[in-house]
Every structure is written in structure tokens, then in C-alpha cells.
Design a protein around this motif. Structure first.
Motif, PDB file in Angstrom:
ATOM      1  N   HIS A 203       0.928  -1.062  -0.040  1.00  0.00           N
ATOM      2  CA  HIS A 203       0.036  -0.091  -0.102  1.00  0.00           C
ATOM      3  C   HIS A 203       0.800   1.082  -0.130  1.00  0.00           C
ATOM      4  N   ASN A 204       2.095   0.999   0.569  1.00  0.00           N
ATOM      5  CA  ASN A 204       2.983   2.355   0.521  1.00  0.00           C
ATOM      6  C   ASN A 204       3.297   2.788  -0.941  1.00  0.00           C
ATOM      7  N   HIS A 205       3.622   1.700  -1.708  1.00  0.00           N
ATOM      8  CA  HIS A 205       3.776   2.004  -3.211  1.00  0.00           C
ATOM      9  C   HIS A 205       2.585   2.667  -3.841  1.00  0.00           C
ATOM     10  N   GLN A 206       1.448   1.912  -3.698  1.00  0.00           N
ATOM     11  CA  GLN A 206       0.158   2.400  -3.920  1.00  0.00           C
ATOM     12  C   GLN A 206       0.111   3.786  -3.613  1.00  0.00           C
ATOM     13  N   GLN A 207       0.062   4.222  -2.506  1.00  0.00           N
ATOM     14  CA  GLN A 207       0.000   5.658  -1.910  1.00  0.00           C
ATOM     15  C   GLN A 207       0.950   6.532  -2.708  1.00  0.00           C
ATOM     16  N   LYS A 208       2.284   6.052  -3.193  1.00  0.00           N
ATOM     17  CA  LYS A 208       3.056   6.937  -3.943  1.00  0.00           C
ATOM     18  C   LYS A 208       2.596   7.068  -5.310  1.00  0.00           C
ATOM     19  N   VAL A 209       1.925   6.002  -5.802  1.00  0.00           N
ATOM     20  CA  VAL A 209       1.648   6.151  -7.162  1.00  0.00           C
ATOM     21  C   VAL A 209       0.319   7.237  -7.260  1.00  0.00           C
ATOM     22  N   TYR A 210      -0.462   6.862  -6.478  1.00  0.00           N
ATOM     23  CA  TYR A 210      -1.648   7.874  -6.205  1.00  0.00           C
ATOM     24  C   TYR A 210      -1.143   9.375  -6.091  1.00  0.00           C
ATOM     25  N   GLU A 211      -0.098   9.720  -5.045  1.00  0.00           N
ATOM     26  CA  GLU A 211       0.157  11.037  -5.071  1.00  0.00           C
ATOM     27  C   GLU A 211       0.921  11.438  -6.290  1.00  0.00           C
ATOM     28  N   GLU A 212       1.600  10.566  -7.142  1.00  0.00           N
ATOM     29  CA  GLU A 212       2.345  11.157  -8.207  1.00  0.00           C
ATOM     30  C   GLU A 212       1.432  11.424  -9.115  1.00  0.00           C
ATOM     31  N   VAL A 213       0.331  10.559  -9.268  1.00  0.00           N
ATOM     32  CA  VAL A 213      -0.813  10.982 -10.258  1.00  0.00           C
ATOM     33  C   VAL A 213      -1.408  12.266  -9.835  1.00  0.00           C
ATOM     34  N   MET A 214      -1.807  12.490  -8.859  1.00  0.00           N
ATOM     35  CA  MET A 214      -2.485  13.650  -8.443  1.00  0.00           C
ATOM     36  C   MET A 214      -1.362  15.005  -8.592  1.00  0.00           C
TER      37      MET A 214
ATOM     38  N   SER B 101       1.178  14.360 -19.542  1.00  0.00           N
ATOM     39  CA  SER B 101       1.511  14.272 -17.800  1.00  0.00           C
ATOM     40  C   SER B 101       1.883  12.710 -17.686  1.00  0.00           C
ATOM     41  N   LEU B 102       1.572  11.951 -18.558  1.00  0.00           N
ATOM     42  CA  LEU B 102       1.982  10.483 -18.355  1.00  0.00           C
ATOM     43  C   LEU B 102       3.696  10.271 -18.311  1.00  0.00           C
ATOM     44  N   SER B 103       4.289  11.243 -19.046  1.00  0.00           N
ATOM     45  CA  SER B 103       5.759  11.131 -18.777  1.00  0.00           C
ATOM     46  C   SER B 103       6.172  11.850 -17.506  1.00  0.00           C
ATOM     47  N   LYS B 104       5.291  12.402 -16.590  1.00  0.00           N
ATOM     48  CA  LYS B 104       5.749  12.931 -15.434  1.00  0.00           C
ATOM     49  C   LYS B 104       5.428  11.788 -14.482  1.00  0.00           C
TER      50      LYS B 104
ATOM     51  N   PHE C 294       7.322   7.155 -11.018  1.00  0.00           N
ATOM     52  CA  PHE C 294       7.090   5.856 -10.005  1.00  0.00           C
ATOM     53  C   PHE C 294       5.919   4.951 -10.741  1.00  0.00           C
ATOM     54  N   LEU C 295       5.119   5.537 -11.575  1.00  0.00           N
ATOM     55  CA  LEU C 295       4.195   4.622 -12.098  1.00  0.00           C
ATOM     56  C   LEU C 295       4.686   3.901 -13.289  1.00  0.00           C
ATOM     57  N   GLU C 296       5.667   4.535 -13.980  1.00  0.00           N
ATOM     58  CA  GLU C 296       6.568   3.630 -14.759  1.00  0.00           C
ATOM     59  C   GLU C 296       7.465   2.646 -14.286  1.00  0.00           C
ATOM     60  N   ALA C 297       7.807   2.855 -12.926  1.00  0.00           N
ATOM     61  CA  ALA C 297       8.794   2.060 -12.272  1.00  0.00           C
ATOM     62  C   ALA C 297       8.066   0.833 -11.988  1.00  0.00           C
ATOM     63  N   VAL C 298       6.653   1.146 -11.209  1.00  0.00           N
ATOM     64  CA  VAL C 298       5.749   0.182 -10.757  1.00  0.00           C
ATOM     65  C   VAL C 298       5.665  -0.905 -11.923  1.00  0.00           C
ATOM     66  N   ILE C 299       5.083  -0.232 -13.234  1.00  0.00           N
ATOM     67  CA  ILE C 299       5.050  -1.230 -14.468  1.00  0.00           C
ATOM     68  C   ILE C 299       6.223  -2.219 -14.407  1.00  0.00           C
ATOM     69  N   SER C 300       7.513  -1.275 -14.653  1.00  0.00           N
ATOM     70  CA  SER C 300       8.460  -2.296 -15.395  1.00  0.00           C
ATOM     71  C   SER C 300       8.948  -3.238 -14.018  1.00  0.00           C
ATOM     72  N   GLU C 301       8.623  -2.900 -13.012  1.00  0.00           N
ATOM     73  CA  GLU C 301       9.130  -3.869 -11.809  1.00  0.00           C
ATOM     74  C   GLU C 301       8.039  -5.046 -11.770  1.00  0.00           C
TER      75      GLU C 301
ATOM     76  N   LEU D 217       1.024   2.411 -22.843  1.00  0.00           N
ATOM     77  CA  LEU D 217      -0.107   3.421 -22.657  1.00  0.00           C
ATOM     78  C   LEU D 217      -1.485   2.716 -22.127  1.00  0.00           C
ATOM     79  N   GLU D 218      -1.592   1.519 -22.652  1.00  0.00           N
ATOM     80  CA  GLU D 218      -2.937   0.977 -21.726  1.00  0.00           C
ATOM     81  C   GLU D 218      -2.624   0.830 -20.551  1.00  0.00           C
ATOM     82  N   LEU D 219      -1.445   0.251 -19.984  1.00  0.00           N
ATOM     83  CA  LEU D 219      -1.426  -0.063 -18.685  1.00  0.00           C
ATOM     84  C   LEU D 219      -1.368   1.372 -17.965  1.00  0.00           C
TER      85      LEU D 219
END
Ligand code: HEM
Length: 975
Positions: free
Chosen positions: A313-324, A338-341, A344-351, A441-443
Motif C-alpha cells: 500500500h505504500n507504493h500504491q499511495q506513492k503512485v496515487y500522490e504522483e498521479v495527483m 502528464s504521462l511522462s511525468k 514511479f508509475l513507470e517504475a511500478v509497471i517495469s518492476e 499506454l494502456e497499462l
């Protein structure tokens, strides 16, 4: 004799021929098994007929390959049937194969599912094609967007699922056998034919539609395929006319002499490298590939990401904050920029793609002999190389703690620490997944929209109305705070931080917390009719249990009124008097038990587990008073079993409790999530009540006038109302009728037994604890009780028990300080103006009253953490802030058993205080290290109290620092 010799001869020839045949078969199937060994390349032992393919089939996970890397190094040889395959897990070599020397390795072997063998159309998809044929198709398809929705999603998804659950046997055969053998044996494609056909005809249908309606230009895969097919058709027709267009160099001349390839119909033959065309079969085969990969493969990837975010949930929260942060606070939509900004979302997908590699292996074949770096190995033309993607992604040398989901490895600041060329979920080089950017893009879009539109869709509910509150966490809201903090200091903190009205979230559900006394009174008492709808405590709650659903605590509206009316007489004033006598007997037997334990020991003290003593006492009292049923609580027999089962209720599964709070009822049922309390404990209590009811029905001679009698009468009424009368007409149920079904009796019995046992024993233990810590208060209590009871063996009577103000004050203060029911909820049945706050509570909104928070709020109780019974003494009562004390709630839904509980606490305390002294001055106080698990216990040693003959000292042996938190049963902390 002759026959025997002849048969001997026949036998002898078979004895020679058979081993020869077997040897020949063996030699044939094992003919290549020394292929790698001869070249000094190690590898796992192959099996006749299978090579190492069976290992892969039998090992569910691909850890096998990681193991092989450890065992044989980064280059090792395996066999598929008899075919040698070289596995290469070295990043630099992989780069050479996939990127630098791609021109030498364009020949590749496709995934056996997408594979040509035994399927005429699938044979033509791009995944299977190699060389120029591949190059030609890739040129056509590169611009496309393979996402197309269908009207019948269910059929689509069902068939896509079929594609990914192929016949394992046919898959194995199609890997091991050549095409000619497969065809000769009539072995079909591993995927169900109906699924393949579904995707072909769907594509055929879309193509036909598009051909019919040529007005719109979608510029999508179908348009691309149509254009490419048109070029192909022209070629065919010109072929028929036997026209040689080779001179045109593959380019067509339009009417204006300009090259366009589609509309002009000028002679040409497309056969040159660089020609852009595709047959309809190829379009169908590729469409099949796109639809399946686009559907199931992406869906699987998304599921893995969601799974990891749920676990972290810590990573989830970080994604949320980054998106916001990227999209801003207003209701802006996500734009492409904004997708390129969102690194962390990119990193979550890669990991997630690393940890849950979807495409686990890939293969290449050199087009010429090839020197493999400086390994000394020369690959021959046609050799097969396998790259174990999953294994490389899970190889400790490349990824430290490889099994841990750690998106930070892919954050820009850590990228230089990554081993180059050891990450390729989409492959590398020119044959990299054609849809990689599309999938990314879809992810991203799916995750962002899921976060914004679903998981946090209500997170602005309170802020939009100007109501402050703690920051919710994506997926949990503020519920996790409650789970992670051991006790409810959290709410006191929130009151200080946000005021007496603030908004929180349970998951995504907004809940208004009200800690203002006047407003609490309005909600619980004055405007009770608006807040009669209530949400039950999740342990007692209905969800997903067919019988427990019927308890009064979880009921609302008319149903609640009816059952409450039936149950209320259980605790009527007249019954209290009778129950008082029964309670006294139970307490007497506890004292006898304690005395016996003291006198039978040779030591100067006896250790008694206080929790066990109070558990047994309260079990004895509740069963005696409400069920007229004697447990024999001090024997180690059935009483023990009863207490053990009741205790299970207080140690529910925390995970299931969390799910119960978060998920709606239908989802709990669909996921088969059981009640948080152990099934056997629920069943024990339910069948015990069934048994008592059945016994009572059999033996009707006695009138016990207890809960069981009430339940039987109410059930009889129920049956009378539901069955036809003498005139054959059902009376039917009207408002105000007094009845209760047997299931309702069982559900309420479950609550009575649990609350009567564990809740009361907890309250008693807190009382004993505070008295042990405060000898001055204990002394005053002793003196007041003595003043009331008098000297000698006189028993206290029912009247006197309510005339001991300090006893009352001690109990009240203990209930305040150690609030057991820490929160209460109500749901509005209509829109409601909350006093003069300007806030309108909407119909269906849930309001929470933080009882523990209010009891510990310094503005209402100064020095709120100090045990000070004097606050509740009559002379100080006017200093109390009205409506700030409600351990049993207020108004119509106040605890039904409040009088019973208070009587029990008083009776028990009086008997104990007259005989023993509570003290924490224990000769064997546990050392700090052992106190953590140590349950409070009573140590009894003979002692003399001044002015009395012989008393015994009860020493409460408790770790002071941990007692309240440790002792409060786990679920009270949460709900
Ligand atoms: C120290 C002991 C106890 C405390 C502090 C306590 C506290 C409470 C509180 C605060 C409520 C109201 C919850 C709400 O409004 O949401 C409640 C309801 C209830 N309690 Fe107790 N309780 C205790 C013992 C008992 C016992 C011994 C029984 C039964 C033998 C019992 C039976 C019930 C029932 C049936 C309700 C639901 C009433 C309704 O919804 O109408 N409680 N209790």
C-alpha cells in the motif's frame, strides 16, 4: 519335440531382435543427446522422447531455469525432444543476438500456441514469420492500434480465455512432433477450434463491414489490413493475366503515373523486399494474435500490477500522490504529456513486468554459422538459441532480492545500478513486441483511471464540502490507520487536528465523524428516527453468514424495533432482582474456588490467571441468568470448551475482518470469504443454544422466565402468525406484532453469550487493574462497601448495591478510561441538517461517533489518561460536560444489557473487595522481557487487612506499561 525346438528358435530370434529394435529406437531418439556434451557445453540430463521438455511441463513455475543457470552457468544446452537448444542468459550475448547481430538471427521460432504447425491460417501470423516475410508484415502493422471492442464481451473474453488454456497434451505434441506427423495423426491445434474460429469470423465480419461502408477512414488495423490485402489482390489478378511487372520494380503506376499501390490497378508483381502487402489469411492470423495478446496478456499484466499494489500500500499511495501531482487537484483529465511525468508509475509497471514476466522465454536461430562472443562456441546455421527471460529477471546476480517487489530499482536515480540488457519483458531489438508502446499506454491509462475514477472516486467527498479530515490511502481510505495503530489514540489525535467534525474514508466510502456532545445527543437520542439505520459491528455482523445476519445489533428500522421489543424483557427491572440472587451464587462459587486454590497450595502465594477467572465467572453468570443452565465453570470440563470457543470470537482473523469491513456482502459471498470468527466457534455456540431450546421444549414443566423461555414464546407467536388459523386463513404479520424466529433467537443468543462472557470479563479485568494500581481508591472503595454491608458475614442486598456512590464512580471511570465499545455508527435514513454547522448529512451517509475519542478528549475530561473516579462522584457531576459519557451508547439503541452488566460488575467487585486486596506488588512480577506475552494474572497470598480478621491479598500481577493495549481484545481496537 520339433515344435519345442522351433518355438525355442522363434523365442531366441525375438530375444535378439527385440533388444536390437529397442536399441535402434533409443539410438534414434537419443541421436543428438551428445550434441552439447561434445562441444563442452553442460546442461540438464535429457529424457528419451522428451529431451528436457517434460521438465518444463511438470514444473509449474519457471524457477527451473533459474536453477539451471545456477547449476550450469549462463550458457547451457537443453533438448526439446531430440532437438538441441542453446540457452543463453548472458546480457551482453543476448544484446548481440537480439540487437547488434539481429540480421543474423531474424529467423525465429514462435510461441507454440501462436505456432503454425497444424493450423493453416495461424501459420501466417507475424509472430511465426521470419526474414523478408516478417519484415513485410511488420511494415504493414507497425502503425496500428490493435484495440477494438466487441459487442459481445462475454463471448470474447470466454474465447480469449480458451486460447490461454490450451490442451496441454496437444501443446506438448505440437512442440515435440514435426508438422507432417501432427497432420498424419490428425492432432489439432492446442487451442479449441471454436475459439480460433470465433476470432477469425469476428475479424472477417469486421473486414466485410468495413468493405461495405467505405465512407469512414478509421486508420486502424482493419483499414491497414484492407489496404495491404487490396495490394495483394491486385497482384494476384495480374498474376492470372500472366503479366510480368518485375520491370516496375514492385512499384505500381497509377492513372497519373504516380506510385500508390492501391487504387490505380496498374500492372505489377509484388514480390520484392520492401513491398507492402498482406493476404486476408495473414490479416486473420494477425488479428487473432492481436486480439488475444491485447486482451488476455494485457489483462494478466494489469492483474499482477493490481496484486502488487494491493500488497504494497505504500507504493500504491506513492503512485496515487504522483498521479495527483501530475494532473493537478481540479477534475482535470490525464493528458498525454502528464504521462511522462510519472516515473514511479513507470517504475511500478517495469518492476511488475520483471517480477511477473509474462513472456518467459524466446528463441532465435542463426541464419549462418555464428561465433558466440568470446565463449569459443560457434553456433551452426539452424541451431536454436533460447533466452530464458523469466530466469534472467529472477537471477540474484542481476536483481538483488529478486523476489521482492521493489519499483525503486527502476527509478531514474537507480537506473545506472541496473545490469544492462538484463530486462526485456517485451524482448529487445527489431523483433521487440510490436505493441510495446501501446501496452505501456494502456497499462498507464488503465491504472491512472482506476486510481482516479474508481479507487479514489470519493476522496474529494468531504473536501468539496469544506470538511477536513485525515488523508485517505488509496485502496484503504483511513481503515488501515485503525488496523495498524494498537489503540484508539488515533481518534483523539484526529479530534485535536481536525476538530469535532471531520471526514474519514473506509476504503472509498465517506464517513462523517462527530465528536460534538450536543450533536451526538441529537443523533443518538433526539433525532433517533433519522438515524435508526445502523451498521453492525463487523464481528457480530451479518455479512455472508446466514444465521448471524438475524441479530438485533445488525438490524435496522422496523425489524430492529420488533426484535428489540421481544428481547428487552430479558433485562427487565423485575428480572434484575432475581438475577442478582443468581449472580451472587456465581460470585460465591468463584470465591470458594479462589479460597480452595490458596489453601491447597504449600506456597505462600498462588498464581491465578485473572483473565481465566473472570472469563469463567462471566460465562457462569450469563448462562445461569439468561439460560438457566449450569456450566460448572470451575471444573476443567465443558465449561472450559465453552470459554475457549467464546474466546475465539475475540480473536477473529484480522485479514478476514479487514475484508469484511471493506467489501460488500455480494463480493464476500462470491469470493467465499468466511466470517472472521472461526466456523467451529460459531457453530459451537449456535448448536449449544439449539440444544438448550430443544431440551426446554421437551421438558415444559418448569417456568424459567429467562431468555430461552422468551425466545420459545416469541417463536411460537411467529409460527402462529405464519400458519393458517382454524378458518384456514393466515393471520399474517402486522406492525407491532411480537414474534421472533428461531434463527433470530440463535443469532441473538450468539451476541448474548459473547458479550456476556468476554465483554464483561474484560470490563472486570480493567477494574481490577485500576484498583491494583490505585491503592488509595481501593481503600476508599473497601471502606464504603464495608459501611454498606456492615461487619460479619452479612450479604449485600439488591437495594444497598445501588447506594454506594464510590463504587458507581469507580466503575464509570474504568468504563471511560478503558472504553470497550470504542466507536458507534449510524446511517441517515433521510437528509439531515447537522445542528447549525451548515452540514447536510445526506440520506445513506454514515456517521461515526468516536466514543473512546470523546472519553479521552482533554476538553471534556482534564487529565483524561488518569484514573480518577472522583469525576463521577455526585458532588462533581455538574462539572461533567453533558453527553460526553456513553460506554453503553445513548438513546433507544443503548446497550440492551446495561443494567445487567452494571449489576454484575458491582456484585463481583463488592465480593472481591470485601475478601481480597488488589495489588500490583507482586513477588514474582515478570521481567520486562517476558511481560510482552505475559497475561495478567492474580497472585494470591495470605495477608491481614487492618481491622479485619483474615483477608487474603490478591496481587494483580500485570506489566503496567502494556496492560491496557495488550489486554484489550484485538477486535475492540478496530471496530
Ligand atoms: C461491559 C459490557 C458491555 C458494554 C460496554 C456494552 C456496550 C454496548 C454498546 C455501546 C452498544 C450500542 C452499540 C451501538 O449503538 O452501536 C451495545 C449494544 C448492545 N449490547 Fe452491549 N455492552 C456490554 C455488554 C453486553 C452484554 C452482557 C450483552 C448481552 C448479554 C449485550 C448486548 C447488547 C445488544 C444485544 C446490543 C444491541 C442493542 C440494539 O442494537 O438495540 N451487551 N452494547
Amino acid at each position: 519335440m520339433f515344435t519345442n525346438i522351433q518355438s525355442l528358435f522363434v523365442f531366441n530370434s525375438w530375444a535378439i531382435i527385440l533388444p536390437c529394435i529397442l536399441y535402434a529406437v533409443y539410438r534414434y531418439f537419443a541421436r543428438n543427446f551428445d550434441y552439447w556434451a561434445k562441444r563442452g557445453i553442460r546442461g540438464p540430463k535429457p529424457y528419451i522422447g522428451f529431451g528436457n521438455t517434460l521438465h518444463k511441463f511438470l514444473n509449474q513455475t519457471t524457477d527451473l531455469e533459474v536453477q539451471w543457470i545456477y547449476e550450469f552457468g549462463k550458457i547451457y544446452g537443453i533438448f526439446e525432444g531430440n532437438r538441441p537448444i542453446l540457452t543463453v542468459a548472458d546480457p551482453e550475448l543476448i544484446k548481440s543476438i537480439l540487437v547488434t547481430d539481429f540480421h543474423l538471427f531474424n529467423d525465429k521460432e514462435a510461441n507454440p500456441l501462436f505456432h503454425s504447425k497444424a493450423h493453416p491460417i495461424l501459420a501466417t501470423n507475424i509472430e511465426v514469420k521470419v526474414g523478408d516475410e516478417w519484415r513485410r508484415q511488420r511494415a504493414v502493422l507497425f502503425k496500428l492500434n490493435p484495440w477494438d471492442d466487441t459487442s459481445d464481451r462475454k463471448a470474447f473474453v470466454g474465447h480469449a480465455n480458451d486460447v490461454f488454456t490450451p490442451s496441454r497434451l496437444r501443446l506438448l505434441l505440437s512442440i515435440l512432433l514435426p508438422k507432417s506427423v501432427l497432420n498424419a495423426l490428425g492432432v489439432k491445434h492446442p487451442v479449441r477450434e471454436s475459439a480460433n474460429e470465433y476470432f477469425f469470423s469476428m475479424t472477417r465480419h469486421i473486414i466485410a463491414e468495413r468493405k461495405r461502408n467505405t465512407n469512414s477512414i478509421s486508420n486502424d488495423f482493419i483499414d491497414l489490413a484492407l489496404n495491404a490485402a487490396n495490394i495483394n489482390t491486385e497482384t494476384d489478378s495480374k498474376d492470372e493475366d500472366d503479366q510480368d511487372i518485375s520491370a516496375t520494380n514492385g512499384k505500381s503506376n497509377g492513372t497519373n503515373g504516380v506510385t500508390n499501390g492501391v487504387t490505380n490497378g496498374v500492372n505489377r508483381k509484388i514480390s520484392k523486399t520492401g513491398d507492402s502487402y498482406m493476404s486476408e489469411d495473414e490479416a486473420l492470423a494477425n488479428s487473432w494474435l492481436f486480439l488475444n495478446s491485447g486482451c488476455k496478456v494485457v489483462a494478466t499484466t494489469l492483474s499482477f500490477i493490481a496484486y502488487e499494489l494491493a500488497l504494497h500500500h505504500n507504493h500504491q499511495q506513492k503512485v496515487y500522490e504522483e498521479v495527483m501531482a501530475a494532473i493537478g487537484s481540479d477534475d482535470k483529465d490525464v493528458d498525454y504529456e502528464s504521462l511522462s511525468k510519472m516515473p514511479f508509475l513507470e517504475a511500478v509497471i517495469s518492476e511488475s513486468l520483471r517480477l511477473h514476466t509474462i513472456s518467459i522465454r524466446m528463441r532465435r536461430m542463426p541464419l549462418t554459422d555464428y561465433k558466440l562472443g568470446d565463449t569459443g562456441i560457434t553456433l551452426k546455421k539452424g541451431d536454436t538459441i533460447e533466452i530464458p527471460i523469466y530466469a534472467i529477471h529472477h537471477y540474484e546476480q542481476y536483481y538483488r532480492n529478486y523476489s521482492v517487489f521493489d519499483p525503486y530499482r527502476f527509478m531514474p536515480e537507480n537506473k545506472d545500478k541496473l545490469v544492462p540488457n538484463a530486462y526485456f519483458p517485451f524482448s529487445l531489438g527489431s523483433r521487440q513486441c510490436i505493441a510495446m508502446r501501446f501496452v505501456h499506454l494502456e497499462l498507464k491509462l488503465t491504472l491512472i483511471n482506476l486510481i482516479l475514477r474508481y479507487l479514489t472516486r470519493n476522496f474529494d467527498y468531504w473536501s468539496k464540502r469544506g470538511i477536513p479530515g485525515p488523508k485517505p490511502m488509496i485502496g484503504f481510505g483511513n481503515i488501515l490507520h485503525k488496523f495498524l495503530k494498537p489503540i484508539t489514540s488515533l481518534e483523539v489525535q484526529w479530534i485535536y487536528e481536525f476538530g469535532k467534525i471531520y471526514g474519514i474514508f473506509e476504503g472509498n466510502r465517506p464517513i462523517l465523524t462527530v465528536a460534538d456532545p450536543e450533536l451526538i445527543k441529537s443523533i443518538l437520542v433526539t433525532d433517533f428516527h433519522v438515524f435508526n439505520d445502523k451498521e453492525g459491528n463487523p464481528v457480530f455482523n451479518s455479512k455472508a453468514h446466514p444465521i448471524l445476519v438475524r441479530n438485533v445489533e445488525s438490524m435496522s428500522g422496523e425489524e430492529w424495533r420488533r426484535v428489540r421489543t421481544v428481547l428487552s424483557p430479558t433485562f427487565s427491572a423485575s428480572r434484575m432482582r432475581k438475577m442478582f440472587v443468581q449472580m451472587r451464587k456465581c460470585v460465591d462459587s468463584m470465591v470458594t474456588e479462589l479460597d480452595t486454590r490458596i489453601t491447597t497450595t504449600s506456597q505462600s502465594y498462588t498464581e491465578v490467571n485473572i483473565i481465566d477467572v473472570f472469563d469463567r465467572l462471566s460465562a457462569d453468570i450469563v448462562t445461569t441468568c439468561l439460560y438457566s443452565f449450569k456450566l460448572n465453570p470451575w471444573a476443567d470440563t465443558s465449561a472450559n470448551q465453552f470459554v475457549v470457543n467464546v474466546n475465539h470470537v475475540l480473536t477473529p482473523s484480522r485479514l478476514r475482518l479487514l475484508l469484511y469491513i471493506m467489501l460488500p456482502e455480494y463480493m464476500l459471498r462470491a469470493l467465499c470469504i468466511k466470517h472472521p470468527v472461526l466456523d467451529s466457534a460459531i457453530e459451537y455456540i449456535i448448536s449449544m443454544t439449539r440444544h438448550i431450546i430443544a431440551e426446554r421444549k421437551r421438558n415444559t414443566s418448569n417456568n424459567y422466565n429467562d431468555f430461552i423461555d422468551l425466545a420459545i414464546n416469541a417463536d411460537n407467536n411467529n409460527k402462529k402468525l405464519m400458519s393458517p388459523g382454524s378458518n384456514g386463513v393466515k393471520k399474517g404479520i402486522k406492525r407491532g406484532d411480537s414474534y421472533m424466529s428461531e434463527d433470530e433467537a440463535l443469532a441473538n443468543s450468539w451476541i448474548f453469550l459473547n458479550s456476556g462472557c468476554k465483554v464483561v470479563s474484560t470490563a472486570l479485568a480493567f477494574l481490577a487493574y485500576e484498583l491494583a494500581l490505585h491503592p488509595n481508591h481501593q481503600q476508599r472503595l473497601y471502606e464504603e462497601v464495608k459501611g454498606c454491608v456492615g461487619t460479619g458475614d452479612k450479604e449485600i442486598d439488591f437495594e444497598s448495591i445501588s447506594q454506594i456512590p464510590f463504587l458507581e464512580a469507580v466503575i464509570n471511570e474504568s468504563q471511560r478510561l478503558h472504553t470497550i465499545s470504542i466507536r458507534m455508527r449510524r446511517t441517515a435514513v433521510a437528509d439531515y441538517m447537522l445542528g447549525d454547522t451548515g452540514i447536510t448529512i445526506r440520506k445513506g451517509d454514515t456517521v461515526e461517533i468516536p466514543v473512546h475519542g470523546v472519553h479521552h478528549y482533554e476538553h471534556y475530561y482534564s487529565n483524561s489518561n488518569v484514573f480518577n473516579p472522583y469525576r463521577f462522584m455526585p458532588e462533581n457531576k455538574d462539572k461533567l460536560v453533558p453527553n460526553t459519557y456513553f460506554p453503553f451508547s445513548l438513546g433507544n439503541r443503548q446497550c440492551i444489557a446495561m443494567r445487567f452488566v452494571l449489576l454484575e460488575l458491582k456484585t463481583t467487585l463488592i465480593h472481591l473487595i470485601m475478601r481480597y486486596k488488589f495489588s500490583d506488588d507482586c513477588p514474582h512480577r515478570p521481567s520486562p522481557t517476558t511481560t510482552v506475552q505475559y497475561f495478567p494474572s492474580l497472585t494470591t497470598t495470605p495477608t491481614v487487612r487492618p481491622g479485619k480478621t483474615c483477608y487474603r491479598q490478591l496481587i494483580l500481577n500485570v506489566p503496567r506499561a502494556n496492560f491496557p493495549d495488550k489486554y484489550l481484545p484485538s477486535y475492540f481496537n478496530i471496530i
